[in-house]
Design a protein around this motif. Structure first.
Motif, PDB file in Angstrom:
ATOM      1  N   THR A   3      -9.540  -5.197   7.823  1.00 26.71           N
ATOM      2  CA  THR A   3      -9.965  -5.397   6.438  1.00 26.71           C
ATOM      3  C   THR A   3      -8.860  -6.125   5.690  1.00 26.71           C
ATOM      4  O   THR A   3      -7.672  -5.863   5.906  1.00 26.71           O
ATOM      5  CB  THR A   3     -10.292  -4.073   5.727  1.00 26.71           C
ATOM      6  N   LYS A   4      -9.256  -7.023   4.821  1.00 28.23           N
ATOM      7  CA  LYS A   4      -8.291  -7.748   3.991  1.00 28.23           C
ATOM      8  C   LYS A   4      -8.137  -7.086   2.627  1.00 28.23           C
ATOM      9  O   LYS A   4      -7.489  -7.618   1.742  1.00 28.23           O
ATOM     10  CB  LYS A   4      -8.720  -9.203   3.848  1.00 28.23           C
ATOM     11  N   GLU A   5      -8.712  -5.878   2.495  1.00 21.34           N
ATOM     12  CA  GLU A   5      -8.622  -5.136   1.240  1.00 21.34           C
ATOM     13  C   GLU A   5      -7.394  -4.229   1.208  1.00 21.34           C
ATOM     14  O   GLU A   5      -7.074  -3.655   0.177  1.00 21.34           O
ATOM     15  CB  GLU A   5      -9.895  -4.325   1.024  1.00 21.34           C
ATOM     16  N   ILE A   6      -6.730  -4.080   2.362  1.00 17.90           N
ATOM     17  CA  ILE A   6      -5.495  -3.286   2.441  1.00 17.90           C
ATOM     18  C   ILE A   6      -4.439  -4.144   3.114  1.00 17.90           C
ATOM     19  O   ILE A   6      -4.648  -4.628   4.225  1.00 17.90           O
ATOM     20  CB  ILE A   6      -5.687  -1.988   3.250  1.00 17.90           C
ATOM     21  N   GLN A   7      -3.296  -4.308   2.444  1.00 17.07           N
ATOM     22  CA  GLN A   7      -2.209  -5.098   3.014  1.00 17.07           C
ATOM     23  C   GLN A   7      -1.089  -4.177   3.469  1.00 17.07           C
ATOM     24  O   GLN A   7      -0.668  -3.282   2.738  1.00 17.07           O
ATOM     25  CB  GLN A   7      -1.675  -6.100   1.997  1.00 17.07           C
ATOM     26  N   PHE A  56       0.852  -1.188   0.000  1.00 18.50           N
ATOM     27  CA  PHE A  56       0.000   0.000   0.000  1.00 18.50           C
ATOM     28  C   PHE A  56       0.887   1.237   0.000  1.00 18.50           C
ATOM     29  O   PHE A  56       1.886   1.294   0.706  1.00 18.50           O
ATOM     30  CB  PHE A  56      -0.891  -0.005   1.239  1.00 18.50           C
ATOM     31  N   GLU A  57       0.504   2.242  -0.773  1.00 19.93           N
ATOM     32  CA  GLU A  57       1.191   3.535  -0.734  1.00 19.93           C
ATOM     33  C   GLU A  57       0.145   4.624  -0.610  1.00 19.93           C
ATOM     34  O   GLU A  57      -0.792   4.701  -1.412  1.00 19.93           O
ATOM     35  CB  GLU A  57       2.047   3.773  -1.973  1.00 19.93           C
ATOM     36  N   GLY A  58       0.300   5.460   0.421  1.00 18.29           N
ATOM     37  CA  GLY A  58      -0.655   6.529   0.654  1.00 18.29           C
ATOM     38  C   GLY A  58      -0.782   6.833   2.124  1.00 18.29           C
ATOM     39  O   GLY A  58       0.143   6.616   2.896  1.00 18.29           O
ATOM     40  N   SER A  59      -1.955   7.338   2.523  1.00 14.79           N
ATOM     41  CA  SER A  59      -2.165   7.735   3.915  1.00 14.79           C
ATOM     42  C   SER A  59      -3.476   7.175   4.450  1.00 14.79           C
ATOM     43  O   SER A  59      -4.436   6.963   3.703  1.00 14.79           O
ATOM     44  CB  SER A  59      -2.160   9.256   4.054  1.00 14.79           C
TER      45      SER A  59
END
Length: 227
Positions: free
Chosen positions: A145-149, A27-30
């Protein structure tokens, strides 16, 4: 109470301090969290605790920003950059970088983490609730959540929450809501916004002109009794 507050702040602000690695696409972001305190000691502790927490992530690097309360002025920014062996608190008021190690104690390590069967959408992401039972019998809950690793810790030194996350089947999924007891009060951290975006490498460095020194946990009563 000071000792409990100190441990919880390290728990909340130090999700993944260690040597990190990904099992899949990073993941890249905030990610922004709200922080709410309820209970007998909430009024006293509200002056210390931050209102918000922001995680900025790029690869295996993490920047934690705490907004509000006394904590913001002391440890408002925490940076983890494993490639450079960097774990530190940045204090812009005095231009200091305080080196920090987070090492869980055996009695604080979670011994049981089980799904409750409850499911909910938080900040637009499908989440599942897990119950954590610590070795001392204390209980807390984490919605993931398993939508963000996120980065997966591979070293022994880690915060108790990180140890829990690594033991969830599949591992290193994003905690979207965390509920933790502090004495007679209860702290809830909940994700309010997730933003995928390009992040500058400079956010994970010690700014020019900063001096370095070891962090002293006694600032938060960490070397004192439970007052």
């Amino acid at each position: 109470m000071k000792k409990q507050l100190s441990l919880l702040l390290l728990l909340a602000a130090s999700f993944f301090f260690s040597s990190l690695s990904y099992a899949g696409s990073p993941f890249e972001g905030s990610i922004k969290f709200s922080m709410q305190l309820n209970g007998a000691n909430s009024a006293e502790m509200a002056a210390v605790l931050p209102r918000e927490m922001k995680l900025t992530i790029k690869g295996n690097r993490l920047r934690t920003e705490l907004t509000g309360g006394l904590i913001e002025s002391i440890m408002g920014v925490i940076v983890s950059n494993p490639e450079k062996g960097l774990n530190c608190i940045l204090n812009s008021n005095v231009k200091m970088a305080y080196t920090l190690e987070v090492e869980s104690e055996s009695q604080d390590a979670p011994v049981k983490a089980e799904p409750t069967g409850k499911k909910e959408r938080i900040a637009g992401y499908s989440c599942e609730e897990y119950l954590i039972v610590l070795a001392n019998g204390e209980k807390s809950t984490v919605w993931i959540t398993k939508e963000i690793q996120l980065p997966k810790v591979s070293e022994v030194k880690q915060a108790p929450l990180t140890s829990f996350l690594n033991n969830i089947p599949g591992g290193n999924w994003m905690p979207m809501r965390i509920t933790q007891k502090i004495g007679d009060s209860e702290l809830t951290l909940e994700v309010t916004n997730v933003k995928k975006e390009k992040v500058s490498d400079s956010l994970f460095e010690i700014p020019e002109g900063y001096q370095t020194a070891p962090f002293n946990p006694s600032v938060f009563g960490g070397d004192q009794g439970d007052e």
